[in-house]
Design a protein around this motif. Structure first.
Motif, PDB file in Angstrom:
ATOM      1  N   UNK A 134       1.353  -5.685  -9.831  1.00  0.00           N
ATOM      2  CA  UNK A 134       2.635  -5.645  -9.127  1.00  0.00           C
ATOM      3  C   UNK A 134       2.922  -4.281  -8.490  1.00  0.00           C
ATOM      4  N   UNK A 135       2.398  -3.229  -9.109  1.00  0.00           N
ATOM      5  CA  UNK A 135       2.790  -1.900  -8.662  1.00  0.00           C
ATOM      6  C   UNK A 135       1.924  -1.305  -7.580  1.00  0.00           C
ATOM      7  N   UNK A 136       0.755  -1.883  -7.323  1.00  0.00           N
ATOM      8  CA  UNK A 136      -0.085  -1.377  -6.251  1.00  0.00           C
ATOM      9  C   UNK A 136      -0.859  -0.127  -6.591  1.00  0.00           C
ATOM     10  N   UNK A 137      -1.281   0.033  -7.851  1.00  0.00           N
ATOM     11  CA  UNK A 137      -2.074   1.205  -8.231  1.00  0.00           C
ATOM     12  C   UNK A 137      -3.431   1.174  -7.533  1.00  0.00           C
ATOM     13  N   UNK A 138      -3.947   2.351  -7.192  1.00  0.00           N
ATOM     14  CA  UNK A 138      -5.211   2.442  -6.462  1.00  0.00           C
ATOM     15  C   UNK A 138      -6.087   3.536  -7.051  1.00  0.00           C
ATOM     16  N   UNK A 139      -7.344   3.557  -6.610  1.00  0.00           N
ATOM     17  CA  UNK A 139      -8.268   4.631  -6.941  1.00  0.00           C
ATOM     18  C   UNK A 139      -8.571   4.722  -8.416  1.00  0.00           C
TER      19      UNK A 139
ATOM     20  N   UNK B 198      -6.180   3.004 -10.843  1.00  0.00           N
ATOM     21  CA  UNK B 198      -6.427   1.573 -10.996  1.00  0.00           C
ATOM     22  C   UNK B 198      -7.628   1.320 -11.897  1.00  0.00           C
ATOM     23  N   UNK B 199      -8.680   2.144 -11.771  1.00  0.00           N
ATOM     24  CA  UNK B 199      -9.857   1.974 -12.627  1.00  0.00           C
ATOM     25  C   UNK B 199      -9.492   2.171 -14.093  1.00  0.00           C
ATOM     26  N   UNK B 200      -8.680   3.168 -14.369  1.00  0.00           N
ATOM     27  CA  UNK B 200      -8.263   3.421 -15.752  1.00  0.00           C
ATOM     28  C   UNK B 200      -7.435   2.264 -16.297  1.00  0.00           C
TER      29      UNK B 200
ATOM     30  N   UNK C 260       1.008   7.464 -11.975  1.00  0.00           N
ATOM     31  CA  UNK C 260       0.027   8.532 -12.202  1.00  0.00           C
ATOM     32  C   UNK C 260       0.537   9.533 -13.226  1.00  0.00           C
ATOM     33  N   UNK C 261       1.839   9.855 -13.186  1.00  0.00           N
ATOM     34  CA  UNK C 261       2.395  10.826 -14.123  1.00  0.00           C
ATOM     35  C   UNK C 261       2.366  10.313 -15.560  1.00  0.00           C
ATOM     36  N   UNK C 262       2.688   9.050 -15.702  1.00  0.00           N
ATOM     37  CA  UNK C 262       2.816   8.495 -17.057  1.00  0.00           C
ATOM     38  C   UNK C 262       1.594   7.686 -17.493  1.00  0.00           C
TER      39      UNK C 262
END
Length: 788
Positions: free
Chosen positions: A491-496, A499-501, A473-475
């Motif tokens: 692999x990293x499990x980004x959400x919300x 993840x859309x971006x 989120x920071x980077x």
């Protein structure tokens, strides 16, 4: 075919045990002579090209694309140091699979242009396998006897029968016998395995009389696909004697040629061969998925040689085929940490994967693979870095029944979890870019999430993922390339919204080809966690995993590109690429294959070739191939599967031959001096002169005339002298590997050849190049040899 031209019956052998088992094999005697090293058959022009006909629909192969080396799958292995491989033995298989007799209605159809118009038709022989029976298990009766009815082929030769037997108690025995397949009077046309367009050749036709009386009969040779001169005459054969008659055949355009030779009403033989184009092969390839009908635009050359235009469709298997191919090839690949970890992971997950795809695993094979990969992984895990731990942990955790591997997997995951910094990143070091650090952090997160079988493991994975998500989120504004965005998603499990971006950035980075396929390119300076540049295949597989569930993503197009770039021997690349590629294939193509699929290839709406395949066949790579005259210019080609199958990818290739032109690029010079006049059965020299910059390895290839064989002793002498590092001889072509030279050192090599057919023959093109450097090349157009 007349029924009396087939011989059938049973062969008795004095071997066998009461209530025992027996193995039978029937092999042609002339094949045994060739395998033992006899060259007399070659000098006599023995028709050794008769192969085994397969009744399978898996490969509907017709002929090459007009060149011995266009892109045929079945090629001879290169010989290093001038060594010569032994001729291959025909595959042992049940008799129904070794060679199927031709259908009777195909041999003498009414109105056939090759039928003998005068008098009664001779019984036609057209089925010439060299091995036609292999019965691995014949159960004998209470008297130790068994009867095996067989249909003997039309080859007139001495057949050798080998029987091996054993009893239930383990006693063994064997016996060999033979029988002759012959006719009172018969003929044997000697045909080459190929001709080149424009060749004029004198073909020998041997007529044999085994009776005690002289025979006078009408000899007639008809040729379909070429011209024949003096094809009809009367021959007189003395008692217990033979004569050889010469027939002139002129090859026209490239394509199949069928020869029918008849001797009155006593014997007739039908055989065929191909006429190859003499031009330079030009191939266009497009790929796609069979998820829906695909229409592709292909432009054929306007100067294509007549008969050289062909189309070939290869269908690549879905997830099941990939899993099976990977299990067969993974142990033979180069040894490295990522490859060993992938092999261990595959061995552990294969039973469940195969079961889900409708296949049964082989426990013994999986156990052997697990043992080998376990030994390698344990050696690499003695003092692993965090990077090595991320590679090995999943493979070890895939074997929960193995306490050693289970403990190793837990230890490796714990090591990775402890390596996370307070800011949430994992790994890193001097010289690392932010892009590499983000990818490495995502790898660590995937590894920690792999061990969630205990409450402690779930808690550890949740904590690690939260901190890693904060890093993403920071980077997020600095994630510009599609590969990094795909890794963070998969692999990293980004959400919300994060993840859309990331999904939007992956979709924006995708590229589309003219055939409708899509792939994810790799931007400059983009690396994996190990510092290596990922391949486009790995990046595309990562995009497939990242875009799962995204309605806007062209997943079918990405899957088609991914399957088209899969090679059974190498997979998608190294162990890391294969791990990601297999996950992507399973995610895309997990639906079971239909019971039957019909595949068609059409040009401008007209069907060119088609085939129907069952589920078993669809687990392998399939091929449809057909002539495609009139393909010059731009045409719309349609590939269709009924029903549509998302789990199958295809590659469509349009090939033609165009006139060769002399060419020299990169400072290469090439001159080839052939024989001024060669004679059948006499060795003659060919001289090759090469000029090239120093320190460059060179590869020379000469397309040989029909019926010309290379003398192996002369090639071995070149290797022994150091002029050549290796050589390879395939049908119609010789390749020489030349070692790098010193500055200004000239290169001149000579080898000997042996013509076996008389006529005016095309030698084909000569080519010189540097392996891996298409910008450095030289070529000479075809030349003509006169053989007396």
């Amino acid at each position: 075919m007349k029924q009396r031209s087939w011989m059938s019956g049973a062969v008795g052998l004095g071997v066998g045990f009461v209530l025992g088992g027996m193995t039978l094999a029937l092999v042609a005697g002339d094949m045994l002579r060739r395998l033992s090293g006899s060259s007399a058959a070659a000098l006599a022009g023995d028709a050794s090209f008769d192969g085994m006909a397969s009744g399978s629909l898996q490969r509907k192969k017709m002929s090459s694309f007009g060149s011995a080396n266009s892109y045929d799958d079945e090629g001879g292995a290169p010989r290093g140091g001038g060594g010569r491989a032994e001729p291959p033995m025909p595959a042992a298989a049940p008799v129904a699979e070794v060679a199927a007799p031709p259908e009777p209605e195909m041999e003498e159809a009414p109105g056939d242009a090759l039928a003998d118009k005068g008098g009664a038709a001779a019984p036609t022989r057209a089925w010439f396998p060299e091995t036609f029976l292999f019965e691995p298990l014949v159960v004998t009766d209470a008297n130790g006897q068994a009867t095996v009815p067989v249909r003997v082929p039309d080859r007139l030769t001495q057949w050798r029968v080998l029987a091996l037997a054993h009893s239930r108690s383990g006693a063994q025995a064997g016996a060999v016998t033979s029988f002759a397949g012959t006719l009172p009077t018969y003929l044997d046309p000697v045909l080459p395995p190929f001709l080149r367009a424009g060749d004029t050749v004198r073909l020998p036709v041997q007529v044999v009389n085994t009776t005690d009386k002289a025979v006078e009969a009408a000899l007639k040779v008809d040729v379909k696909g070429a011209q024949v001169e003096a094809g009809a005459r009367t021959v007189r054969v003395p008692a217990r004697g033979s004569v050889v008659e010469m027939v002139t055949v002129k090859a026209g355009d490239a394509g199949p040629v069928t020869v029918r030779a008849s001797l009155g009403d006593t014997d007739a033989v039908v055989r065929d061969f191909d006429v190859w184009a003499t031009g330079q092969p030009v191939v266009q390839t497009r790929g796609g998925s069979l998820a829906a009908p695909r229409t592709l635009s292909l432009t054929g050359p306007s100067d294509a040689q007549a008969g050289s235009e062909r189309v070939r469709l290869q269908v690549y298997p879905g997830a099941l085929g990939v899993v099976r191919a990977e299990l067969a090839a993974v142990e033979r690949r180069p040894v490295d940490v990522a490859g060993d970890a992938y092999a261990l992971l595959l061995a552990g997950q294969a039973p469940e994967l195969l079961k889900a795809l409708g296949e049964t695993a082989d426990p013994a094979a999986l156990k052997a693979l697990a043992l080998v990969s376990t030994q390698r992984v344990l050696r690499a895990a003695r003092a692993p870095s965090v990077d090595v731990a991320t590679r090995l942990a999943e493979g070890a955790l895939a074997h929960p029944d193995n306490p050693v591997l289970a403990r190793l997997g837990e230890r490796l995951v714990a090591q990775v979890a402890q390596a996370q910094r307070p800011d949430g990143t994992c790994q890193g070091g001097d010289g690392w870019t932010l892009q590499r650090l983000l990818v490495a952090t995502a790898d660590c997160a995937r590894t920690v999430r792999a061990a969630q079988g205990t409450p402690e493991g779930k808690q550890r994975a949740a904590a690690f993922t939260v901190r890693a998500s904060g890093v993403v989120e920071r980077y997020l504004p600095q994630v510009k390339d599609g590969y990094t965005a795909a890794v963070l998603l998969a692999e990293g499990g980004a959400e919300g919204s994060v993840a859309d971006t990331l999904r939007a950035r992956v979709r924006e980075a995708l590229k589309s080809g003219p055939d409708g396929t899509a792939w994810l390119p790799v931007e400059p300076d983009t690396v994996r966690a190990d510092g290596q540049v990922p391949s486009e295949a790995e990046a595309t597989a990562m995009a497939v995993l990242a875009l799962q569930g995204d309605a806007k993503a062209p997943l079918a197009d990405l899957g088609a590109w991914l399957l088209a770039h899969y090679t059974p021997g190498l997979g998608w690349g190294d162990g890391q690429a294969n791990r990601v590629g297999l996950r992507a294939a399973l995610a895309l193509f997990k639906a079971p294959l239909p019971a039957q699929v019909r595949v068609t290839v059409a040009r401008d709406g007209q069907v060119v070739t088609e085939g129907t395949y069952d589920t078993k066949a669809l687990r392998e790579v399939l091929a449809l191939e057909a002539a495609a005259p009139g393909s010059a210019g731009t045409h719309a080609w349609t590939v269709r599967a009924e029903p549509a199958v998302p789990g199958l990818g295809f590659s469509l290739a349009l090939s033609a031959a165009v006139p060769w032109k002399s060419e020299a690029k990169g400072g290469l010079q090439l001159a080839v001096t052939g024989p001024k006049e060669a004679r059948v059965g006499q060795l003659t020299n060919v001289r090759v002169q090469v000029g090239a910059p120093s320190s460059l390895p060179l590869r020379f290839q000469q397309d040989l005339p029909a019926g010309v064989q290379v003398d192996p002793a002369s090639l071995d002498a070149l290797v022994s002298s150091g002029q050549v590092t290796g050589w390879d001889v395939q049908d119609g072509a010789l390749s020489l590997s030349l070692a790098p030279r010193e500055q200004g050192a000239p290169v001149q090599v000579e080898f000997r050849v042996l013509p076996t057919l008389a006529g005016t023959l095309q030698a084909g093109a000569a080519r010189l190049g540097v392996p891996g450097r298409p910008d450095i090349t030289a070529s000479l157009p075809p030349s003509t040899w006169a053989v007396r």
